[in-house]
Design an enzyme around this catalytic site. Structure first.
Site, PDB file in Angstrom:
ATOM      1  N   GLU A  56       0.819  -1.208   0.000  1.00 56.21           N
ATOM      2  CA  GLU A  56       0.000   0.000   0.000  1.00 56.21           C
ATOM      3  C   GLU A  56       0.855   1.261   0.000  1.00 56.21           C
ATOM      4  O   GLU A  56       0.576   2.219  -0.735  1.00 56.21           O
ATOM      5  CB  GLU A  56      -0.913   0.056   1.232  1.00 56.21           C
ATOM      6  CG  GLU A  56      -1.833  -1.114   1.400  1.00 56.21           C
ATOM      7  CD  GLU A  56      -1.260  -2.186   2.328  1.00 56.21           C
ATOM      8  OE1 GLU A  56      -0.123  -2.658   2.100  1.00 56.21           O
ATOM      9  OE2 GLU A  56      -1.971  -2.571   3.276  1.00 56.21           O
ATOM     10  N   CYS A  87      -0.407   1.640   7.309  1.00 55.65           N
ATOM     11  CA  CYS A  87      -0.957   1.856   5.964  1.00 55.65           C
ATOM     12  C   CYS A  87      -2.299   2.573   6.020  1.00 55.65           C
ATOM     13  O   CYS A  87      -2.598   3.414   5.167  1.00 55.65           O
ATOM     14  CB  CYS A  87      -1.061   0.534   5.221  1.00 55.65           C
ATOM     15  SG  CYS A  87       0.567  -0.175   4.854  1.00 55.65           S
TER      16      CYS A  87
END
Length: 150
Positions: A56, A87
């Protein structure tokens, strides 16, 4: 590409990460108005020797560079595993429009589990969240990866 196609791309990135010895997580950032894929990445923690090199994070960074902006307000993120708290915070800071993830992560997730970042009063942005898309495919990939290492 359709949403299902974008998750398929994320799963392909996860498989490539596994082939490189990384935990099989893949992510794709899509510009929602056009459907254009801005970035895709697999985990590179071991390869880059960087604890922040989650799929991510890498995809968000690349998409921000592609659009030349730190705000990804018109973008959707497809990822094969529920994002961790780090994330999830990056998703909030980037102002991602929609988060679509495959497998839930009761141990390390930060969206539906653990820190539940987007539910905190200090979180300044909450994306639309869709969990469980291609969940069984992503779960099988992760389980097979870890079974091979035991």
């Amino acid at each position: 590409m359709t949403g299902d196609g974008n998750m398929a791309r994320a799963l392909a990135a996860a498989r490539a990460a596994a082939a490189a010895g990384e935990v099989p997580v893949g992510a794709v950032v899509v510009h929602a108005p056009t459907g254009r894929v801005l970035a895709e990445a697999g985990n590179r923690v071991e390869t880059d020797r960087d604890p922040t090199a989650h799929a991510e994070m890498l995809a968000i960074r690349a998409a921000a560079r592609a659009l030349d902006t730190p705000r990804l307000t018109d973008c959707d993120l497809y990822v094969t595993l529920e994002p961790c708290a780090m994330c999830a915070q990056a998703i909030a800071h980037a102002r991602i429009r929609r988060l679509v993830f495959a497998a839930y992560d009761p141990k390390g997730g930060g969206v539906e589990h653990g820190a539940r970042v987007f539910g905190q009063p200090t979180c300044h942005h909450r994306p639309e969240i869709v969990g469980g898309v291609e969940e069984s495919t992503a779960s099988t990939l992760l389980k097979a990866f870890f079974a091979d290492r035991r």
